[in-house]
Structure formats: structure tokens, C-alpha cells
Design a protein around this motif. Structure first.
Motif, PDB file in Angstrom:
ATOM      1  N   LEU A  75       0.824  -1.216   0.000  1.00 23.91           N
ATOM      2  CA  LEU A  75       0.000   0.000   0.000  1.00 23.91           C
ATOM      3  C   LEU A  75       0.847   1.250   0.000  1.00 23.91           C
ATOM      4  O   LEU A  75       0.601   2.159   0.776  1.00 23.91           O
ATOM      5  CB  LEU A  75      -0.891   0.016   1.249  1.00 23.91           C
ATOM      6  CG  LEU A  75      -1.825  -1.163   1.414  1.00 23.91           C
ATOM      7  CD1 LEU A  75      -2.670  -0.954   2.657  1.00 23.91           C
ATOM      8  CD2 LEU A  75      -2.719  -1.275   0.195  1.00 23.91           C
ATOM      9  N   HIS A  76       1.889   1.284  -0.821  1.00 24.71           N
ATOM     10  CA  HIS A  76       2.765   2.429  -0.662  1.00 24.71           C
ATOM     11  C   HIS A  76       2.251   3.688  -1.349  1.00 24.71           C
ATOM     12  O   HIS A  76       1.955   4.675  -0.711  1.00 24.71           O
ATOM     13  CB  HIS A  76       4.177   2.116  -1.102  1.00 24.71           C
ATOM     14  CG  HIS A  76       5.141   3.117  -0.528  1.00 24.71           C
ATOM     15  ND1 HIS A  76       5.229   3.322   0.815  1.00 24.71           N
ATOM     16  CD2 HIS A  76       5.993   3.958  -1.111  1.00 24.71           C
ATOM     17  CE1 HIS A  76       6.117   4.270   1.040  1.00 24.71           C
ATOM     18  NE2 HIS A  76       6.607   4.666  -0.113  1.00 24.71           N
ATOM     19  N   GLU A  77       2.171   3.632  -2.620  1.00 23.71           N
ATOM     20  CA  GLU A  77       1.708   4.840  -3.290  1.00 23.71           C
ATOM     21  C   GLU A  77       0.233   4.697  -3.686  1.00 23.71           C
ATOM     22  O   GLU A  77      -0.617   4.680  -2.846  1.00 23.71           O
ATOM     23  CB  GLU A  77       2.620   5.169  -4.472  1.00 23.71           C
ATOM     24  CG  GLU A  77       4.018   5.571  -4.014  1.00 23.71           C
ATOM     25  CD  GLU A  77       4.026   6.845  -3.154  1.00 23.71           C
ATOM     26  OE1 GLU A  77       3.202   7.739  -3.376  1.00 23.71           O
ATOM     27  OE2 GLU A  77       4.863   6.927  -2.237  1.00 23.71           O
ATOM     28  N   ILE A  78       0.002   4.523  -4.950  1.00 26.53           N
ATOM     29  CA  ILE A  78      -1.391   4.409  -5.372  1.00 26.53           C
ATOM     30  C   ILE A  78      -1.846   2.970  -5.315  1.00 26.53           C
ATOM     31  O   ILE A  78      -1.125   2.065  -5.733  1.00 26.53           O
ATOM     32  CB  ILE A  78      -1.547   4.981  -6.801  1.00 26.53           C
ATOM     33  CG1 ILE A  78      -1.437   6.504  -6.744  1.00 26.53           C
ATOM     34  CG2 ILE A  78      -2.869   4.556  -7.419  1.00 26.53           C
ATOM     35  CD1 ILE A  78      -1.317   7.160  -8.081  1.00 26.53           C
ATOM     36  N   ILE A  79      -3.021   2.749  -4.789  1.00 24.58           N
ATOM     37  CA  ILE A  79      -3.574   1.408  -4.738  1.00 24.58           C
ATOM     38  C   ILE A  79      -4.341   1.160  -6.030  1.00 24.58           C
ATOM     39  O   ILE A  79      -5.250   1.918  -6.377  1.00 24.58           O
ATOM     40  CB  ILE A  79      -4.494   1.219  -3.504  1.00 24.58           C
ATOM     41  CG1 ILE A  79      -3.646   1.058  -2.253  1.00 24.58           C
ATOM     42  CG2 ILE A  79      -5.353  -0.029  -3.659  1.00 24.58           C
ATOM     43  CD1 ILE A  79      -3.101   2.321  -1.690  1.00 24.58           C
ATOM     44  N   ALA A 116      -9.330   2.571  -0.044  1.00 27.13           N
ATOM     45  CA  ALA A 116      -7.953   2.989  -0.342  1.00 27.13           C
ATOM     46  C   ALA A 116      -7.757   3.235  -1.834  1.00 27.13           C
ATOM     47  O   ALA A 116      -7.104   4.199  -2.235  1.00 27.13           O
ATOM     48  CB  ALA A 116      -6.969   1.933   0.161  1.00 27.13           C
ATOM     49  N   ASN A 119      -9.622   6.490  -2.576  1.00 25.81           N
ATOM     50  CA  ASN A 119      -8.962   7.621  -1.937  1.00 25.81           C
ATOM     51  C   ASN A 119      -7.662   7.989  -2.639  1.00 25.81           C
ATOM     52  O   ASN A 119      -7.408   9.161  -2.931  1.00 25.81           O
ATOM     53  CB  ASN A 119      -8.677   7.258  -0.472  1.00 25.81           C
ATOM     54  CG  ASN A 119      -8.052   8.401   0.292  1.00 25.81           C
ATOM     55  OD1 ASN A 119      -8.593   9.507   0.308  1.00 25.81           O
ATOM     56  ND2 ASN A 119      -6.920   8.150   0.918  1.00 25.81           N
ATOM     57  N   SER A 120      -6.859   6.978  -2.936  1.00 32.54           N
ATOM     58  CA  SER A 120      -5.577   7.293  -3.568  1.00 32.54           C
ATOM     59  C   SER A 120      -5.778   7.824  -4.986  1.00 32.54           C
ATOM     60  O   SER A 120      -5.019   8.672  -5.450  1.00 32.54           O
ATOM     61  CB  SER A 120      -4.642   6.080  -3.551  1.00 32.54           C
ATOM     62  OG  SER A 120      -5.200   5.014  -4.255  1.00 32.54           O
TER      63      SER A 120
END
Lengths: 205, 205
Positions: A75-79, A116, A119-120
Motif C-alpha cells: 500500500l505504498h503509493e497508489i492502490i 484505499a 482515496n488514492s
DNA sequence: TCAGCTATTATAACCAGGTACTAACAGTAT
DNA sequence: ATACTGTTAGTACCTGGTTATAATAGCTGA
């Protein structure tokens, strides 16, 4: 000669070897010898040709990858994977629900993964150095299940408040059926100091 | 004798050895020999006493852990540690923001982690076999930063709709300061069929 | 003072799971 | 015949250990 029925041509053996190692990286050459019915030298020549490292190297690589605190988290940058992006206008991402996203007993995705993704995407679609989610009003329309592909579409509805706020709506679908709807307010820094009350920062060049 | 200054008593050496291996699991006995200034045999006896496996075993364990698709993901069940739980009434969880939860450039937590803590707590506090988030109305009051401990408190406000819906409010704090507020509607199965429109399932015995 | 103990070091045999290289042989193509 | 490919075999060597046995140093209690 009595070319034993078992024996495969080289190409096929290479494919088989590759897939054997792929779904069991902990297999030794000894084991491969047994499964492929060729000598251990052949197995080793094959690995050499295919550029597949020895067992210990494979384990070391896996161990190193899992030891790296950054790479080890999905889950680091964009999911999800971005498939379309028009900054300050709209964006689309796809996210496949896998084993690790669902409750084992029910096979239903945990809500925060769907959130997520949305949101991302909402944050990513805002063309700014720093973008932070201020509020979100979300609705899980129906469950998303294991194996389903969740397609999130984000639309920037308005940019107001002295360019410091943007409203983004996100709809997520599984094959035409809406599964999630969210209305996000995103704070943005117009290159200035960080705005209070936000939660997201987007790294972008 | 000229007891070299370097030499440590056994206890301290054991501690040092443990911590050396802990923060570099890829170290060989050879390397440890150099760092501890004792013979390789001593290093090995020490590992034996301390029950620390050899390098290859350590790597294998790490590789296996990261290969297990379930254990490899931190977001499996509840996000954060439950510190108090009164089913159908209230619950508290603590979640520490680490490197992997923030944007590297800003050190600000990604919103969905904060959401995930609140959401999973809201679901967990409902005393039912299956609980699913239907809608959520959330607000990120201020950023949460790297190293901060996020304390989420969930309160069950009402159980209505023929016992099939519950309203749960969650407030998250970083040392008395509210950082997040969310209002969740959770669908629950009273042991019956799954209700449509939800997103969460809670495994509970 | 000396036996008895612990801690440390040394030495050697052995192991898994390989690499690197050299050689031999079978079958096939030219 | 000749050459080439694919396969197998064997040997030497490597790393990073294990297991076992023995020697040595330093301290301790009687």
C-alpha cells in the motif's frame, strides 16, 4: 531408440522447469531432477540458460525483498493500477481483489481496500504538489468479492476556495455494477505551505 | 594476563551478538567473529546457547514468511491493537504510524490507514457473526505524522432497523488532539443471510 | 597447592547445494 | 565422414555451516 515417453523436448522442459520453480521457489535441483526425469547436470544447464539462480540465491533474494521495509508493503503509493489519468479532470484505476484483501471466511473484501483505491485515486487526480484528503462521504453499495476487478473512476467536480479545495467524486464498479461511491474533499497546496486539516500528501515530480 | 580491553564478558557478548544479528540477519559467523573479537567457535557456541539458527536457516525463514500470502500482509484482520473492547458498546485501538504508512516526502500518513483503523474497529465492536460497513461519513481533522500513535475510540450509538443496522461513531486522537472523526453505518447479520450493500465481514468465534 | 570447573580456541570430519570445467556419447544434419 | 546439439558423467572446489573431540587458560573453593 526407445525414446522414453516421459522425455520432453528442451523447450517444453524449460517451460516446465520455469513454472515448477515459480510455484515452489524452495525446490532443489535434486527434486527437479526427479520431476523432469533428466540428470542433475541437465537441470543445472537449464537453469544456467534460463538465468535462474540457485536455491540459496533465490531464498536470499526473497528474504532481502521481505526485509526491505518499503518494498514489503503493497500500500505504498497508489492502490490499483492507473489506466487513465487527466489531471484536474478525471482518472481511472483498476484493482483486483486478491486473497489478502478479503475475509477468509466470507471471501468479501475488507472495506478499507476499496476505500484505499478510491482515496488514492482521488488524491492522484489532483494536479498539485501536495494533496490531502480533508473529508470523505462514502457508501459501500454492494460487497466486492475475491477475484473481482474493481474499476474506480474519479471526476474532479470543482476547484474552489481560492484554489485550495477540490471536490472529487469516485465511483467504483465491478463490470458495470456500482459497488462503491465516494465524495471526497481534497485540500491542495498551490505550492505554498501545507494546509491544515488534511491527510494526504502526493509525491509527484 | 593482558586481558585485552576489547573482550567482553559472556553475557554482554551474547547481548551484542543478538542485537547484531537482529539488525542484520544476513551476517555470517565470519563477520561476527570480526565484530565480537572472539573465535568462530565461540560465535557458534553462542548461537547454539541462544538458539539462533545459522545464516541459511534465517534466510529461509524470512523467505518463507514473505512467501506466505496471508502472513505477508499486515492488513489482515484488525488494524491497530485493541486495548479495550465492550461488544455492542465501545472499543479502543492504538495504531502507530510507521515509515510504511506515510508519504516519504512529507512524513504525513496516508488517509486510508487512519480510515482502516477506524473502520476495522467499527466493525469489530459489533457483536455479530458478520458485520459489513454500509456507509461512512468521515473527516480527517488534521494530518497524522510519522511516529505518532493514533488512538481510535468507537462508540455504538444505536442498533436499529430490526437489529440489522448499527450506527458507530469513531474518533481518533493523537494525544488528546482529535485527528479523525467518522460516522459508520454497519450492517449486521443476526445469524441470517448476508445483507446486501455491505462491505465488511468479521471473522469471530 | 591442586583438583575441578567454565570459557575459549583449535582441529578435523562431514554435509547440503551448489559452481566450473572437462570429457564422453548419442542422434541428427550437412 | 564431419560437425553440431543435447544430455549425462565425473571431478575439483566453494560457502557456511554442523558435530565431535581435544587442548588450553583462568578462576574458584577446599
Amino acid at each position: 531408440m526407445v525414446r522414453t515417453i516421459e522425455r520432453l523436448p528442451k523447450r517444453e522442459r524449460h517451460q516446465l522447469l520455469t513454472s515448477l520453480i515459480e510455484d515452489n521457489p524452495f525446490i532443489t535441483d535434486q527434486e527437479l531432477t526427479r520431476q523432469l526425469k533428466v540428470s542433475i547436470q541437465t537441470v543445472r544447464l537449464d537453469r544456467l540458460e534460463l538465468g535462474i539462480p540457485e536455491l540459496r540465491e533465490r531464498m536470499k533474494l526473497m528474504a532481502e525483498r521481505s526485509y526491505d521495509p518499503v518494498r514489503s508493503l503493497p500500500l505504498h503509493e497508489i492502490i490499483g493500477d492507473i489506466v487513465d489519468m487527466q489531471l484536474d479532470h478525471s482518472g481511472i484505476s483498476i484493482f483486483e481483489i486478491k486473497e489478502e484483501h478479503v475475509f477468509s471466511r466470507t471471501g468479501i473484501a475488507r472495506g478499507h481496500h476499496v476505500f484505499a483505491q478510491a482515496n488514492s485515486l482521488a488524491v492522484a487526480v489532483i494536479n498539485d504538489e501536495i494533496a490531502l484528503t480533508a473529508t470523505a462521504d462514502i457508501r459501500f453499495v454492494r460487497q466486492v468479492k475475491l477475484g473481482e476487478k474493481c474499476i474506480a473512476k474519479a471526476y474532479v467536480r470543482s476547484i474552489s476556495g481560492g484554489r485550495s479545495k477540490a471536490k472529487v467524486e469516485v465511483f467504483s464498479y465491478v463490470s458495470d455494477e456500482m459497488v462503491f461511491q465516494g465524495s471526497f474533499v481534497i485540500y491542495r497546496s498551490a505550492g505554498e505551505s501545507v494546509i491544515e486539516g488534511g491527510m494526504e500528501g502526493a509525491d509527484r515530480n
